[in-house]
Design an enzyme around this catalytic site. Structure first.
Site, mmCIF file in Angstrom:
data_model
loop_
_atom_site.group_PDB
_atom_site.id
_atom_site.type_symbol
_atom_site.label_atom_id
_atom_site.label_comp_id
_atom_site.label_asym_id
_atom_site.label_seq_id
_atom_site.Cartn_x
_atom_site.Cartn_y
_atom_site.Cartn_z
ATOM 1 N N THR A 1 40.564 86.865 34.760
ATOM 2 C CA THR A 1 40.831 86.363 36.136
ATOM 3 C C THR A 1 39.659 85.554 36.652
ATOM 4 O O THR A 1 38.299 86.072 36.886
ATOM 5 C CB THR A 1 41.028 87.513 37.175
ATOM 6 O OG1 THR A 1 39.980 88.470 37.140
ATOM 7 C CG2 THR A 1 42.349 88.428 37.000
ATOM 8 N N LYS B 1 48.248 83.758 24.858
ATOM 9 C CA LYS B 1 48.923 84.493 26.218
ATOM 10 C C LYS B 1 49.811 83.497 27.057
ATOM 11 O O LYS B 1 49.447 82.401 27.177
ATOM 12 C CB LYS B 1 47.349 84.763 27.144
ATOM 13 C CG LYS B 1 47.589 85.424 28.680
ATOM 14 C CD LYS B 1 46.226 85.961 29.114
ATOM 15 C CE LYS B 1 46.497 86.672 30.425
ATOM 16 N NZ LYS B 1 46.662 85.335 31.567
ATOM 17 N N HIS C 1 51.586 85.205 34.110
ATOM 18 C CA HIS C 1 50.283 84.919 34.571
ATOM 19 C C HIS C 1 50.459 85.529 36.321
ATOM 20 O O HIS C 1 49.933 85.103 37.104
ATOM 21 C CB HIS C 1 50.204 83.423 34.962
ATOM 22 C CG HIS C 1 48.844 82.931 34.777
ATOM 23 N ND1 HIS C 1 48.323 82.232 33.898
ATOM 24 C CD2 HIS C 1 47.813 83.094 35.826
ATOM 25 C CE1 HIS C 1 47.356 81.858 33.995
ATOM 26 N NE2 HIS C 1 46.641 82.390 35.234
ATOM 27 N N GLY D 1 52.342 92.646 36.955
ATOM 28 C CA GLY D 1 52.687 93.614 37.720
ATOM 29 C C GLY D 1 52.723 94.872 37.594
ATOM 30 O O GLY D 1 53.081 95.894 38.089
ATOM 31 N N ARG E 1 50.764 98.180 38.228
ATOM 32 C CA ARG E 1 50.053 98.727 39.423
ATOM 33 C C ARG E 1 49.998 100.048 39.274
ATOM 34 O O ARG E 1 49.571 100.993 40.460
ATOM 35 C CB ARG E 1 50.930 98.178 40.585
ATOM 36 C CG ARG E 1 51.203 96.719 41.067
ATOM 37 C CD ARG E 1 49.847 96.355 41.377
ATOM 38 N NE ARG E 1 50.091 94.863 41.857
ATOM 39 C CZ ARG E 1 49.932 93.867 40.728
ATOM 40 N NH1 ARG E 1 49.945 93.999 39.663
ATOM 41 N NH2 ARG E 1 50.233 92.511 41.288
ATOM 42 N N ASP F 1 51.194 92.016 30.333
ATOM 43 C CA ASP F 1 50.809 92.060 31.708
ATOM 44 C C ASP F 1 51.742 91.484 32.626
ATOM 45 O O ASP F 1 52.769 91.036 32.356
ATOM 46 C CB ASP F 1 49.337 91.386 31.879
ATOM 47 C CG ASP F 1 49.319 90.000 32.070
ATOM 48 O OD1 ASP F 1 50.313 89.041 32.325
ATOM 49 O OD2 ASP F 1 48.327 89.363 31.619
HETATM 50 C C1 FMN Z 1 43.265 85.616 41.062
HETATM 51 C C2 FMN Z 1 43.627 85.629 39.402
HETATM 52 C C3 FMN Z 1 43.091 84.740 38.727
HETATM 53 C C4 FMN Z 1 43.533 84.488 37.355
HETATM 54 N N1 FMN Z 1 42.654 83.816 36.466
HETATM 55 C C5 FMN Z 1 43.179 83.827 35.137
HETATM 56 C C6 FMN Z 1 42.368 83.005 34.382
HETATM 57 O O1 FMN Z 1 41.462 82.157 34.700
HETATM 58 N N2 FMN Z 1 43.179 82.815 33.064
HETATM 59 C C7 FMN Z 1 44.110 83.510 32.724
HETATM 60 O O2 FMN Z 1 44.444 83.493 31.221
HETATM 61 N N3 FMN Z 1 44.677 84.387 33.490
HETATM 62 C C8 FMN Z 1 44.295 84.391 34.732
HETATM 63 N N4 FMN Z 1 45.001 85.155 35.567
HETATM 64 C C9 FMN Z 1 46.204 86.029 35.087
HETATM 65 C C10 FMN Z 1 45.754 87.192 34.625
HETATM 66 O O3 FMN Z 1 45.212 87.097 33.417
HETATM 67 C C11 FMN Z 1 46.903 88.131 34.277
HETATM 68 O O4 FMN Z 1 47.834 87.447 33.468
HETATM 69 C C12 FMN Z 1 47.831 88.620 35.797
HETATM 70 O O5 FMN Z 1 46.894 88.747 36.661
HETATM 71 C C13 FMN Z 1 48.428 89.881 35.360
HETATM 72 O O6 FMN Z 1 49.362 90.142 36.476
HETATM 73 P P1 FMN Z 1 48.926 91.247 37.735
HETATM 74 O O7 FMN Z 1 47.689 90.710 38.376
HETATM 75 O O8 FMN Z 1 49.960 91.420 38.325
HETATM 76 O O9 FMN Z 1 48.119 92.437 36.771
HETATM 77 C C14 FMN Z 1 44.484 85.295 36.907
HETATM 78 C C15 FMN Z 1 45.241 86.319 37.530
HETATM 79 C C16 FMN Z 1 44.779 86.005 39.021
HETATM 80 C C17 FMN Z 1 45.305 87.220 39.963
#
Ligand code: FMN
Length: 386
Positions: free
Chosen positions: A82, A257, A281, A314, A316, A312
Protein backbone atom coordinates in the site's frame (compact mmCIF):
# COMPACT_ATOMS: atom_id res chain seq x y z
CA UNK A 1 -6.49 5.30 28.16
CA UNK A 2 -4.55 5.04 24.87
CA UNK A 3 -6.07 4.72 21.41
CA UNK A 4 -5.31 0.99 21.36
CA UNK A 5 -7.18 0.25 24.57
CA UNK A 6 -10.42 1.09 22.80
CA UNK A 7 -9.74 -1.14 19.78
CA UNK A 8 -11.29 -4.61 19.93
CA UNK A 9 -12.08 -5.16 16.27
CA UNK A 10 -10.81 -3.85 12.90
CA UNK A 11 -13.81 -1.46 12.89
CA UNK A 12 -12.46 0.20 16.03
CA UNK A 13 -9.06 0.70 14.39
CA UNK A 14 -10.79 2.23 11.39
CA UNK A 15 -12.55 4.70 13.66
CA UNK A 16 -9.29 5.56 15.44
CA UNK A 17 -7.64 6.12 12.04
CA UNK A 18 -10.50 8.36 10.92
CA UNK A 19 -10.06 10.56 13.97
CA UNK A 20 -6.32 10.86 13.58
CA UNK A 21 -5.78 11.37 9.85
CA UNK A 22 -6.61 14.42 7.73
CA UNK A 23 -9.77 13.70 5.79
CA UNK A 24 -7.92 13.63 2.46
CA UNK A 25 -5.48 10.98 3.67
CA UNK A 26 -8.16 8.94 5.43
CA UNK A 27 -10.43 8.90 2.41
CA UNK A 28 -7.57 8.03 0.08
CA UNK A 29 -6.81 5.05 2.30
CA UNK A 30 -10.31 3.95 3.21
CA UNK A 31 -12.53 4.53 0.22
CA UNK A 32 -13.06 2.79 -3.12
CA UNK A 33 -13.23 3.84 -6.74
CA UNK A 34 -16.20 5.64 -8.27
CA UNK A 35 -19.51 4.41 -6.77
CA UNK A 36 -17.64 2.15 -4.34
CA UNK A 37 -19.60 -0.92 -5.46
CA UNK A 38 -16.61 -3.26 -5.41
CA UNK A 39 -15.52 -2.00 -2.01
CA UNK A 40 -18.94 -2.84 -0.54
CA UNK A 41 -19.24 -6.12 -2.47
CA UNK A 42 -15.92 -7.46 -1.19
CA UNK A 43 -17.12 -7.15 2.37
CA UNK A 44 -20.71 -8.22 1.70
CA UNK A 45 -19.58 -11.39 -0.09
CA UNK A 46 -17.50 -12.46 2.89
CA UNK A 47 -20.44 -11.73 5.19
CA UNK A 48 -22.89 -13.72 3.00
CA UNK A 49 -20.73 -16.81 3.25
CA UNK A 50 -21.33 -18.72 6.49
CA UNK A 51 -19.34 -21.36 8.33
CA UNK A 52 -20.61 -24.75 9.46
CA UNK A 53 -19.69 -25.50 13.04
CA UNK A 54 -18.32 -28.88 14.09
CA UNK A 55 -18.09 -29.51 17.81
CA UNK A 56 -16.86 -32.47 19.87
CA UNK A 57 -13.49 -32.37 18.12
CA UNK A 58 -10.27 -32.60 20.14
CA UNK A 59 -8.73 -29.18 19.69
CA UNK A 60 -5.87 -29.62 22.12
CA UNK A 61 -3.23 -29.94 19.39
CA UNK A 62 -3.62 -27.11 16.88
CA UNK A 63 -1.24 -25.50 14.41
CA UNK A 64 -2.41 -22.53 12.35
CA UNK A 65 0.78 -22.29 10.29
CA UNK A 66 1.35 -22.93 6.63
CA UNK A 67 4.15 -22.86 4.11
CA UNK A 68 4.40 -19.97 1.67
CA UNK A 69 7.04 -19.92 -1.05
CA UNK A 70 9.03 -22.57 0.74
CA UNK A 71 9.01 -21.06 4.23
CA UNK A 72 6.68 -21.50 7.17
CA UNK A 73 4.53 -18.71 8.55
CA UNK A 74 2.57 -19.06 11.80
CA UNK A 75 -0.70 -17.77 10.34
CA UNK A 76 -1.72 -17.68 6.66
CA UNK A 77 -1.51 -13.95 6.00
CA UNK A 78 0.87 -11.32 4.71
CA UNK A 79 0.76 -7.54 4.53
CA UNK A 80 -0.32 -6.21 1.12
CA UNK A 81 1.54 -3.43 -0.70
CA UNK A 82 0.00 0.00 0.00
CA UNK A 83 1.69 3.16 -1.22
CA UNK A 84 0.06 5.32 1.46
CA UNK A 85 1.47 3.69 4.60
CA UNK A 86 4.06 6.43 5.09
CA UNK A 87 1.34 9.07 5.35
CA UNK A 88 -0.63 7.10 7.92
CA UNK A 89 2.35 7.16 10.28
CA UNK A 90 5.86 8.55 10.06
CA UNK A 91 7.77 5.87 8.11
CA UNK A 92 4.63 3.75 8.30
CA UNK A 93 6.17 1.18 5.96
CA UNK A 94 8.86 0.53 8.56
CA UNK A 95 6.21 0.24 11.28
CA UNK A 96 4.33 -2.32 9.16
CA UNK A 97 7.47 -4.25 8.27
CA UNK A 98 8.55 -4.46 11.90
CA UNK A 99 5.09 -5.51 13.08
CA UNK A 100 5.02 -8.17 10.36
CA UNK A 101 8.49 -9.42 11.30
CA UNK A 102 7.51 -9.67 14.96
CA UNK A 103 4.41 -11.67 13.97
CA UNK A 104 6.48 -13.87 11.65
CA UNK A 105 4.50 -12.92 8.51
CA UNK A 106 5.75 -11.31 5.27
CA UNK A 107 5.52 -7.60 4.52
CA UNK A 108 5.15 -6.31 0.95
CA UNK A 109 6.69 -2.94 0.18
CA UNK A 110 4.87 -0.94 -2.50
CA UNK A 111 7.06 0.77 -5.08
CA UNK A 112 4.99 3.93 -4.47
CA UNK A 113 6.04 4.00 -0.81
CA UNK A 114 7.53 6.99 0.94
CA UNK A 115 10.11 4.96 2.85
CA UNK A 116 12.79 3.64 0.53
CA UNK A 117 13.47 0.00 -0.14
CA UNK A 118 17.03 0.58 1.08
CA UNK A 119 15.73 1.75 4.48
CA UNK A 120 13.38 -1.22 4.73
CA UNK A 121 16.16 -3.64 3.80
CA UNK A 122 18.50 -2.08 6.36
CA UNK A 123 16.14 -1.50 9.26
CA UNK A 124 13.49 -4.21 9.13
CA UNK A 125 14.16 -7.89 9.59
CA UNK A 126 11.73 -10.62 8.57
CA UNK A 127 10.42 -11.57 5.14
CA UNK A 128 10.38 -8.64 2.71
CA UNK A 129 8.48 -8.71 -0.56
CA UNK A 130 8.37 -5.97 -3.22
CA UNK A 131 5.54 -4.78 -5.51
CA UNK A 132 5.69 -2.61 -8.61
CA UNK A 133 3.70 -1.35 -11.61
CA UNK A 134 4.92 -1.28 -15.19
CA UNK A 135 5.33 2.33 -16.27
CA UNK A 136 5.29 3.84 -19.72
CA UNK A 137 9.00 4.36 -19.13
CA UNK A 138 9.46 0.64 -18.71
CA UNK A 139 13.20 0.74 -18.23
CA UNK A 140 12.85 2.97 -15.16
CA UNK A 141 10.36 0.55 -13.61
CA UNK A 142 12.58 -2.45 -14.36
CA UNK A 143 15.56 -0.64 -12.83
CA UNK A 144 13.56 -0.38 -9.60
CA UNK A 145 12.95 -4.13 -9.72
CA UNK A 146 16.67 -4.76 -10.14
CA UNK A 147 17.36 -2.58 -7.09
CA UNK A 148 14.90 -4.64 -5.05
CA UNK A 149 16.48 -7.85 -6.31
CA UNK A 150 19.98 -6.65 -5.38
CA UNK A 151 18.76 -5.70 -1.90
CA UNK A 152 17.54 -9.25 -1.34
CA UNK A 153 13.77 -8.77 -1.46
CA UNK A 154 12.37 -12.27 -1.60
CA UNK A 155 9.20 -12.17 -3.72
CA UNK A 156 8.26 -9.80 -6.56
CA UNK A 157 4.65 -8.75 -7.14
CA UNK A 158 3.66 -7.11 -10.41
CA UNK A 159 0.27 -5.42 -10.20
CA UNK A 160 -1.45 -5.40 -13.57
CA UNK A 161 -4.73 -3.51 -13.10
CA UNK A 162 -3.56 0.05 -13.54
CA UNK A 163 -3.24 0.78 -17.26
CA UNK A 164 -5.84 3.56 -17.31
CA UNK A 165 -5.39 4.81 -13.77
CA UNK A 166 -8.18 5.15 -11.27
CA UNK A 167 -11.18 7.38 -10.77
CA UNK A 168 -11.41 8.60 -7.23
CA UNK A 169 -13.87 11.43 -7.20
CA UNK A 170 -13.73 11.93 -3.44
CA UNK A 171 -10.08 12.93 -3.77
CA UNK A 172 -11.03 15.56 -6.31
CA UNK A 173 -13.44 16.90 -3.73
CA UNK A 174 -11.20 16.77 -0.67
CA UNK A 175 -8.10 18.20 -2.34
CA UNK A 176 -5.75 15.30 -1.62
CA UNK A 177 -3.45 14.35 -4.45
CA UNK A 178 -0.98 11.54 -4.91
CA UNK A 179 1.82 12.62 -5.12
CA UNK A 180 1.04 15.21 -2.47
CA UNK A 181 0.64 18.84 -3.40
CA UNK A 182 0.10 21.52 -0.80
CA UNK A 183 -3.10 23.11 -2.08
CA UNK A 184 -5.38 25.27 0.07
CA UNK A 185 -7.88 22.49 0.81
CA UNK A 186 -5.23 20.03 1.96
CA UNK A 187 -3.53 22.69 4.11
CA UNK A 188 -6.88 23.48 5.78
CA UNK A 189 -7.46 19.75 6.29
CA UNK A 190 -4.05 19.40 7.95
CA UNK A 191 -4.73 22.31 10.31
CA UNK A 192 -7.70 20.39 11.69
CA UNK A 193 -5.45 17.42 12.53
CA UNK A 194 -2.55 18.83 14.59
CA UNK A 195 -1.50 15.42 15.98
CA UNK A 196 -0.94 14.17 12.44
CA UNK A 197 0.86 17.38 11.45
CA UNK A 198 3.22 17.05 14.43
CA UNK A 199 3.71 13.30 14.32
CA UNK A 200 3.78 12.59 10.61
CA UNK A 201 4.13 15.52 8.22
CA UNK A 202 6.07 17.65 10.73
CA UNK A 203 8.56 14.86 11.38
CA UNK A 204 9.20 14.47 7.67
CA UNK A 205 9.61 18.19 7.15
CA UNK A 206 12.04 18.44 10.09
CA UNK A 207 14.10 15.43 8.99
CA UNK A 208 13.98 14.33 5.35
CA UNK A 209 11.75 17.08 3.95
CA UNK A 210 8.48 16.86 2.06
CA UNK A 211 7.52 13.16 1.70
CA UNK A 212 8.60 11.75 -1.66
CA UNK A 213 8.24 8.45 -3.44
CA UNK A 214 11.73 7.41 -2.39
CA UNK A 215 11.82 4.35 -4.63
CA UNK A 216 11.22 6.34 -7.78
CA UNK A 217 14.01 7.62 -9.98
CA UNK A 218 15.27 11.12 -9.01
CA UNK A 219 13.43 13.02 -11.75
CA UNK A 220 10.05 12.06 -10.25
CA UNK A 221 11.11 12.86 -6.70
CA UNK A 222 12.37 16.31 -7.67
CA UNK A 223 9.16 17.22 -9.42
CA UNK A 224 7.21 16.58 -6.24
CA UNK A 225 9.45 18.80 -4.16
CA UNK A 226 9.12 21.55 -6.75
CA UNK A 227 5.41 21.51 -6.08
CA UNK A 228 4.01 20.28 -9.38
CA UNK A 229 2.84 16.79 -8.57
CA UNK A 230 3.82 14.46 -11.40
CA UNK A 231 3.80 10.70 -11.10
CA UNK A 232 5.28 8.22 -13.56
CA UNK A 233 2.52 7.14 -15.95
CA UNK A 234 1.52 3.50 -15.98
CA UNK A 235 1.93 1.72 -19.28
CA UNK A 236 -1.09 1.35 -21.53
CA UNK A 237 0.74 -1.28 -23.58
CA UNK A 238 0.84 -4.10 -21.07
CA UNK A 239 1.13 -7.64 -22.36
CA UNK A 240 2.06 -11.03 -20.96
CA UNK A 241 5.51 -10.49 -22.48
CA UNK A 242 6.18 -8.19 -19.56
CA UNK A 243 5.68 -11.11 -17.19
CA UNK A 244 8.00 -13.29 -19.30
CA UNK A 245 10.62 -10.55 -19.17
CA UNK A 246 10.27 -10.27 -15.38
CA UNK A 247 10.68 -14.02 -15.12
CA UNK A 248 14.07 -13.66 -16.78
CA UNK A 249 15.37 -10.98 -14.40
CA UNK A 250 13.76 -12.02 -11.10
CA UNK A 251 15.39 -15.07 -9.57
CA UNK A 252 12.92 -15.61 -6.72
CA UNK A 253 9.19 -16.21 -6.60
CA UNK A 254 7.22 -14.00 -9.01
CA UNK A 255 3.57 -13.19 -8.31
CA UNK A 256 1.00 -11.54 -10.59
CA UNK A 257 -1.45 -9.42 -8.60
CA UNK A 258 -4.98 -8.45 -9.77
CA UNK A 259 -6.22 -11.73 -11.21
CA UNK A 260 -10.01 -12.06 -11.40
CA UNK A 261 -10.62 -14.90 -13.84
CA UNK A 262 -9.32 -18.29 -14.92
CA UNK A 263 -7.89 -17.14 -18.29
CA UNK A 264 -5.65 -14.46 -16.78
CA UNK A 265 -4.58 -16.90 -14.08
CA UNK A 266 -3.54 -19.50 -16.68
CA UNK A 267 -1.68 -16.88 -18.72
CA UNK A 268 0.22 -15.68 -15.65
CA UNK A 269 1.32 -19.19 -14.74
CA UNK A 270 2.19 -20.07 -18.35
CA UNK A 271 4.47 -17.00 -18.39
CA UNK A 272 6.35 -18.29 -15.38
CA UNK A 273 4.54 -16.79 -12.37
CA UNK A 274 4.90 -18.76 -9.16
CA UNK A 275 1.77 -17.23 -7.71
CA UNK A 276 -1.27 -15.10 -8.40
CA UNK A 277 -3.25 -12.77 -6.15
CA UNK A 278 -6.98 -12.82 -6.67
CA UNK A 279 -7.49 -9.12 -6.06
CA UNK A 280 -9.63 -6.21 -7.18
CA UNK A 281 -7.26 -3.79 -5.46
CA UNK A 282 -9.55 -3.56 -2.45
CA UNK A 283 -12.30 -2.05 -4.59
CA UNK A 284 -10.02 0.76 -5.80
CA UNK A 285 -9.88 -0.17 -9.48
CA UNK A 286 -12.78 -1.57 -11.58
CA UNK A 287 -15.84 -0.53 -9.64
CA UNK A 288 -18.06 -3.27 -11.07
CA UNK A 289 -15.55 -6.02 -10.33
CA UNK A 290 -16.90 -9.07 -8.55
CA UNK A 291 -15.94 -9.81 -4.97
CA UNK A 292 -12.68 -11.72 -4.88
CA UNK A 293 -14.07 -14.49 -2.67
CA UNK A 294 -16.70 -15.13 -5.37
CA UNK A 295 -14.16 -15.62 -8.19
CA UNK A 296 -11.60 -17.47 -6.10
CA UNK A 297 -13.04 -20.96 -6.90
CA UNK A 298 -12.71 -20.32 -10.66
CA UNK A 299 -9.06 -19.32 -10.29
CA UNK A 300 -8.25 -22.21 -7.95
CA UNK A 301 -9.88 -24.68 -10.36
CA UNK A 302 -7.76 -23.28 -13.22
CA UNK A 303 -4.31 -23.04 -11.61
CA UNK A 304 -4.52 -24.14 -7.98
CA UNK A 305 -2.67 -27.38 -8.66
CA UNK A 306 0.37 -25.65 -10.19
CA UNK A 307 0.70 -22.28 -8.45
CA UNK A 308 0.23 -20.48 -5.16
CA UNK A 309 -3.13 -18.71 -5.10
CA UNK A 310 -3.40 -15.78 -2.71
CA UNK A 311 -6.43 -13.56 -2.14
CA UNK A 312 -7.03 -10.03 -0.95
CA UNK A 313 -9.74 -7.37 -0.91
CA UNK A 314 -12.18 -7.16 1.95
CA UNK A 315 -10.43 -9.20 4.63
CA UNK A 316 -11.46 -7.57 7.91
CA UNK A 317 -11.84 -10.57 10.26
CA UNK A 318 -10.18 -13.90 10.98
CA UNK A 319 -13.29 -15.72 9.74
CA UNK A 320 -12.68 -14.19 6.28
CA UNK A 321 -9.30 -15.96 6.24
CA UNK A 322 -10.98 -19.28 7.07
CA UNK A 323 -13.40 -18.75 4.15
CA UNK A 324 -10.64 -17.86 1.69
CA UNK A 325 -8.57 -20.90 2.66
CA UNK A 326 -11.63 -23.15 2.53
CA UNK A 327 -12.02 -22.13 -1.12
CA UNK A 328 -8.40 -22.88 -1.94
CA UNK A 329 -6.36 -19.74 -1.22
CA UNK A 330 -3.01 -20.50 0.35
CA UNK A 331 -3.02 -17.26 2.35
CA UNK A 332 -4.55 -13.77 2.30
CA UNK A 333 -3.04 -10.31 1.99
CA UNK A 334 -4.17 -7.58 4.36
CA UNK A 335 -4.44 -4.02 3.03
CA UNK A 336 -6.56 -1.55 4.95
CA UNK A 337 -6.83 -3.45 8.25
CA UNK A 338 -3.15 -2.97 9.11
CA UNK A 339 -3.19 0.56 7.66
CA UNK A 340 -5.90 1.40 10.20
CA UNK A 341 -3.58 -0.12 12.79
CA UNK A 342 -0.58 2.08 11.97
CA UNK A 343 -2.75 5.16 11.58
CA UNK A 344 -4.06 4.56 15.11
CA UNK A 345 -0.77 3.75 16.84
CA UNK A 346 2.13 2.91 14.49
CA UNK A 347 3.88 -0.43 14.88
CA UNK A 348 1.96 -1.27 18.06
CA UNK A 349 -1.33 -0.68 16.22
CA UNK A 350 -0.36 -2.91 13.30
CA UNK A 351 0.86 -5.57 15.72
CA UNK A 352 -2.46 -5.48 17.55
CA UNK A 353 -4.41 -5.85 14.28
CA UNK A 354 -2.25 -8.80 13.24
CA UNK A 355 -2.74 -10.40 16.66
CA UNK A 356 -6.48 -9.82 16.47
CA UNK A 357 -6.80 -11.41 13.03
CA UNK A 358 -4.68 -14.37 14.13
CA UNK A 359 -6.81 -14.92 17.25
CA UNK A 360 -10.05 -14.64 15.31
CA UNK A 361 -8.68 -17.03 12.68
CA UNK A 362 -7.68 -19.58 15.29
CA UNK A 363 -11.02 -19.38 17.05
CA UNK A 364 -13.00 -19.75 13.82
CA UNK A 365 -10.83 -22.70 12.80
CA UNK A 366 -11.78 -24.28 16.10
CA UNK A 367 -15.49 -23.64 15.53
CA UNK A 368 -15.36 -25.45 12.18
CA UNK A 369 -13.49 -28.31 13.83
CA UNK A 370 -10.14 -27.84 12.04
CA UNK A 371 -6.79 -28.21 13.78
CA UNK A 372 -4.63 -27.56 10.70
CA UNK A 373 -5.13 -25.41 7.61
CA UNK A 374 -4.81 -28.60 5.55
CA UNK A 375 -8.12 -29.77 7.08
CA UNK A 376 -10.00 -26.79 5.61
CA UNK A 377 -12.13 -27.21 2.49
CA UNK A 378 -15.49 -26.24 1.01
CA UNK A 379 -17.14 -28.63 3.49
CA UNK A 380 -16.81 -25.96 6.20
CA UNK A 381 -18.85 -23.43 4.17
CA UNK A 382 -22.59 -22.88 4.19
CA UNK A 383 -24.42 -20.91 1.46
CA UNK A 384 -28.06 -19.96 1.79
CA UNK A 385 -30.16 -21.52 -1.00
CA UNK A 386 -31.87 -18.43 -2.49
C1 FMN B 1 -4.45 3.08 0.39
C2 FMN B 1 -4.11 1.92 -0.46
C3 FMN B 1 -2.99 1.97 -1.27
C4 FMN B 1 -2.67 0.88 -2.08
N1 FMN B 1 -1.53 0.92 -2.83
C5 FMN B 1 -1.21 -0.15 -3.58
C6 FMN B 1 -0.01 -0.17 -4.32
O1 FMN B 1 0.78 0.78 -4.31
N2 FMN B 1 0.25 -1.28 -5.04
C7 FMN B 1 -0.59 -2.36 -5.10
O2 FMN B 1 -0.33 -3.35 -5.78
N3 FMN B 1 -1.72 -2.36 -4.38
C8 FMN B 1 -2.04 -1.30 -3.63
N4 FMN B 1 -3.17 -1.33 -2.89
C9 FMN B 1 -4.02 -2.53 -2.90
C10 FMN B 1 -3.60 -3.52 -1.81
O3 FMN B 1 -2.37 -4.12 -2.11
C11 FMN B 1 -4.63 -4.64 -1.64
O4 FMN B 1 -4.85 -5.23 -2.90
C12 FMN B 1 -5.95 -4.15 -1.06
O5 FMN B 1 -5.76 -3.14 -0.11
C13 FMN B 1 -6.66 -5.31 -0.41
O6 FMN B 1 -7.92 -4.93 0.03
P1 FMN B 1 -8.24 -4.53 1.56
O7 FMN B 1 -7.75 -3.14 1.73
O8 FMN B 1 -9.73 -4.60 1.57
O9 FMN B 1 -7.56 -5.51 2.46
C14 FMN B 1 -3.50 -0.26 -2.08
C15 FMN B 1 -4.61 -0.31 -1.24
C16 FMN B 1 -4.91 0.75 -0.43
C17 FMN B 1 -6.11 0.65 0.48
Amino acid sequence: MGALDRCFDVKDFREAARRRLPRGVFEFMDRGAERELALAENIAAFERLKLKSRFMVDLSDRDMGTELFGKRIPVPLAIAPTGIAGLCWHQGELALARAAAAAGVPFTLASASITSMETIAREASGRRWFQFYIWQEEELAFQMVERARDLGFEVLFVTIDTALGRTREYNDRNGFTDPISLNARFIADMMLHPRWVAGVMGRYLLTTGMPRHENYPPQYQQRITRGSAVAPANSVRLSWDHVRRLRRIWPGPLVVKSILNADDARQAVDCGADGVVVSNHGGRALDSAPATIDVLPEVVAAVGDRTTVLLDSGVRHGSDIVKALALGAKAVLIGRATLYGIAAAGQAGAAKVLGLLATQFEKNMGYVGCRRVSELGPHVLFRRQN
